[in-house]
Enzyme design. Structure first.
Site, PDB file in Angstrom:
ATOM      1  N   THR A   9      -4.310  19.089 118.113  1.00  0.00           N
ATOM      2  CA  THR A   9      -3.388  18.338 118.654  1.00  0.00           C
ATOM      3  C   THR A   9      -4.106  17.189 118.898  1.00  0.00           C
ATOM      4  OG1 THR A   9      -2.160  18.096 120.660  1.00  0.00           O
ATOM      5  CG2 THR A   9      -4.176  19.349 120.914  1.00  0.00           C
ATOM      6  N   ASN A  11      -3.088  15.467 121.922  1.00  0.00           N
ATOM      7  CA  ASN A  11      -2.919  15.416 123.079  1.00  0.00           C
ATOM      8  C   ASN A  11      -3.983  15.885 123.949  1.00  0.00           C
ATOM      9  OD1 ASN A  11      -1.921  16.023 125.642  1.00  0.00           O
ATOM     10  ND2 ASN A  11       0.163  16.650 125.051  1.00  0.00           N
ATOM     11  N   LYS A  14      -3.446  19.056 126.260  1.00  0.00           N
ATOM     12  CA  LYS A  14      -3.111  20.288 125.428  1.00  0.00           C
ATOM     13  C   LYS A  14      -4.591  20.826 125.294  1.00  0.00           C
ATOM     14  CE  LYS A  14       0.364  22.309 122.764  1.00  0.00           C
ATOM     15  NZ  LYS A  14       1.377  21.806 121.765  1.00  0.00           N
ATOM     16  N   ASP A  68       2.268  26.392 118.584  1.00  0.00           N
ATOM     17  CA  ASP A  68       3.886  25.725 118.554  1.00  0.00           C
ATOM     18  C   ASP A  68       4.742  26.522 119.316  1.00  0.00           C
ATOM     19  OD1 ASP A  68       5.433  23.745 117.285  1.00  0.00           O
ATOM     20  OD2 ASP A  68       6.466  25.127 116.190  1.00  0.00           O
ATOM     21  N   TYR A 149      11.557  21.257 129.221  1.00  0.00           N
ATOM     22  CA  TYR A 149      12.805  21.983 129.607  1.00  0.00           C
ATOM     23  C   TYR A 149      12.580  22.723 131.093  1.00  0.00           C
ATOM     24  CZ  TYR A 149      14.551  20.789 125.021  1.00  0.00           C
ATOM     25  OH  TYR A 149      14.621  20.576 123.827  1.00  0.00           O
ATOM     26  N   LYS A 170       2.795  29.838 136.548  1.00  0.00           N
ATOM     27  CA  LYS A 170       3.530  29.542 135.295  1.00  0.00           C
ATOM     28  C   LYS A 170       2.822  30.019 134.262  1.00  0.00           C
ATOM     29  CE  LYS A 170       5.055  26.512 131.852  1.00  0.00           C
ATOM     30  NZ  LYS A 170       5.458  24.862 131.500  1.00  0.00           N
ATOM     31  N   ARG A 176       3.140  30.484 126.806  1.00  0.00           N
ATOM     32  CA  ARG A 176       2.006  30.027 126.217  1.00  0.00           C
ATOM     33  C   ARG A 176       0.876  31.214 126.870  1.00  0.00           C
ATOM     34  NH1 ARG A 176       3.105  25.490 127.517  1.00  0.00           N
ATOM     35  NH2 ARG A 176       4.154  25.079 125.316  1.00  0.00           N
TER      36      ARG A 176
HETATM   37  P1  IMP Z   1       5.023  21.817 121.016  1.00  0.00           P
HETATM   38  O1  IMP Z   1       4.572  23.260 120.791  1.00  0.00           O
HETATM   39  O2  IMP Z   1       3.888  20.783 121.406  1.00  0.00           O
HETATM   40  O3  IMP Z   1       5.514  21.274 119.565  1.00  0.00           O
HETATM   41  O4  IMP Z   1       6.212  21.534 122.052  1.00  0.00           O
HETATM   42  C1  IMP Z   1       7.525  22.053 121.561  1.00  0.00           C
HETATM   43  C2  IMP Z   1       8.624  21.416 122.613  1.00  0.00           C
HETATM   44  O5  IMP Z   1       9.097  22.824 123.252  1.00  0.00           O
HETATM   45  C3  IMP Z   1       7.940  20.743 123.766  1.00  0.00           C
HETATM   46  O6  IMP Z   1       8.105  19.334 123.646  1.00  0.00           O
HETATM   47  C4  IMP Z   1       8.871  21.089 125.083  1.00  0.00           C
HETATM   48  O7  IMP Z   1      10.021  20.235 124.897  1.00  0.00           O
HETATM   49  C5  IMP Z   1       9.293  22.381 124.389  1.00  0.00           C
HETATM   50  N1  IMP Z   1       8.284  23.304 125.326  1.00  0.00           N
HETATM   51  C6  IMP Z   1       7.482  24.160 124.959  1.00  0.00           C
HETATM   52  N2  IMP Z   1       7.000  24.865 125.910  1.00  0.00           N
HETATM   53  C7  IMP Z   1       7.580  24.535 127.083  1.00  0.00           C
HETATM   54  C8  IMP Z   1       7.459  24.857 128.499  1.00  0.00           C
HETATM   55  O8  IMP Z   1       6.404  25.453 128.843  1.00  0.00           O
HETATM   56  N3  IMP Z   1       8.092  24.109 129.241  1.00  0.00           N
HETATM   57  C9  IMP Z   1       9.050  23.118 128.869  1.00  0.00           C
HETATM   58  N4  IMP Z   1       9.220  22.784 127.743  1.00  0.00           N
HETATM   59  C10 IMP Z   1       8.592  23.262 126.611  1.00  0.00           C
END
Ligand code: IMP
Length: 192
Positions: A9, A11, A14, A68, A149, A170, A176
Site C-alpha cells: 500500500t 498509505n 494502512k 482488499d 462507508y 471497531k 479487517r
Molecule cells: P481498499 O481495501 O483500500 O481497496 O478499500 C476499499 C474501499 O472499501 C475503501 O475505500 C472504503 O470505501 C471501503 N471500505 C473498506 N473497509 C471499510 C471500513 O472499514 N469502513 C468503511 N469503508 C470501508
C-alpha cells in the site's frame, strides 16, 4: 529472527494499522516503493489482495502483504463490492450513491469483507485470510469517526455504526479485524 514484510500500500495509515495487528509477530513492516503502482483488476477481494501481494513480492524480492476490502449490499446484488473505493469521487458521494440506489428498500442487510494475503518473494501466495462483518445500511449517516462507508454501516449487536465506535471496538468486530485474527492464527504454520 525478524523478517521483512513489504506492505502493498502507498498509505502510511494502512501501514500503521497493519503494524498494530502484527505487533510481536516477528515481522518488520515496510511500505512498498512509491513508484510501484498496482491496478486492482480482479473481480473478487481475494483476487485483488493476491495480485497486489504477489506483484509487490516479485518486484521487491521480499515477502509482501496486501489486503482488499469493501462493502457488499444484499439488495444491490453485492454492489459496490470491489468497486467500493471507486463508487464516487468522495466518501460523501459514495455514501449518497449507495443510499440513492437502495432508496426505501426494506432489505438493508449488508456486509463488509476483507481479504489479507501474504506472498513469498517468488510471488506465490503463502496464505490468505478472509473476515466478514454483517450489518445494516441506515437511511442516513450516523457518527463522525472512521472513514469510507462507516457512518451508514450499523452493527445490530452493538447498536452502533462503525463511525460511532472507538478504533479498538471497531477492530474487535470488523471485517479487517477478523481477517487479521485469522491471519495471526495461520502465521506460525506458514509454509516457507
Ligand atoms: P481498499 O481495501 O483500500 O481497496 O478499500 C476499499 C474501499 O472499501 C475503501 O475505500 C472504503 O470505501 C471501503 N471500505 C473498506 N473497509 C471499510 C471500513 O472499514 N469502513 C468503511 N469503508 C470501508
Amino acid at each position: 529472527m525478524t523478517k521483512l514484510l513489504v506492505v502493498a500500500t502507498g498509505n502510511p495509515g494502512k501501514l500503521r494499522e497493519i503494524q498494530a495487528y502484527l505487533t510481536d509477530s516477528g515481522w518488520e513492516l515496510t511500505l512498498k516503493p512509491e513508484e510501484l503502482e498496482i491496478e486492482e483488476t480482479g473481480d473478487t477481494f481475494s483476487a485483488n489482495a493476491c495480485l497486489k501481494a504477489s506483484q509487490v513480492a516479485q518486484v521487491t524480492e521480499n515477502w509482501a502483504i496486501a489486503d482488499d476490502s469493501g462493502l457488499q449490499v444484499d439488495a444491490l446484488n453485492g454492489a459496490p463490492g470491489v468497486y467500493s473505493a471507486r463508487y464516487g469521487k468522495t466518501d460523501e458521494e459514495r455514501i449518497a450513491r449507495v443510499l440513492r440506489e437502495l432508496g426505501d428498500t426494506p432489505n438493508r442487510q449488508a456486509q463488509f469483507v476483507c481479504v489479507v494475503a501474504i506472498a513469498r518473494p517468488d510471488g506465490t501466495i503463502a496464505l490468505e485470510s478472509e473476515g466478514v462483518c454483517r450489518g445494516e445500511i441506515l437511511h442516513a449517516p450516523r457518527g463522525s469517526d472512521g472513514f469510507g462507508y462507516d457512518p451508514i454501516f450499523y452493527v445490530q449487536q452493538l447498536q452502533l455504526t462503525f463511525a460511532q465506535m472507538t478504533p479498538e471496538l471497531k477492530r474487535s468486530v470488523s471485517h479487517r479485524g477478523k481477517a487479521f485474527v485469522g491471519l495471526l492464527q495461520k502465521l506460525p504454520h506458514l509454509n516457507q
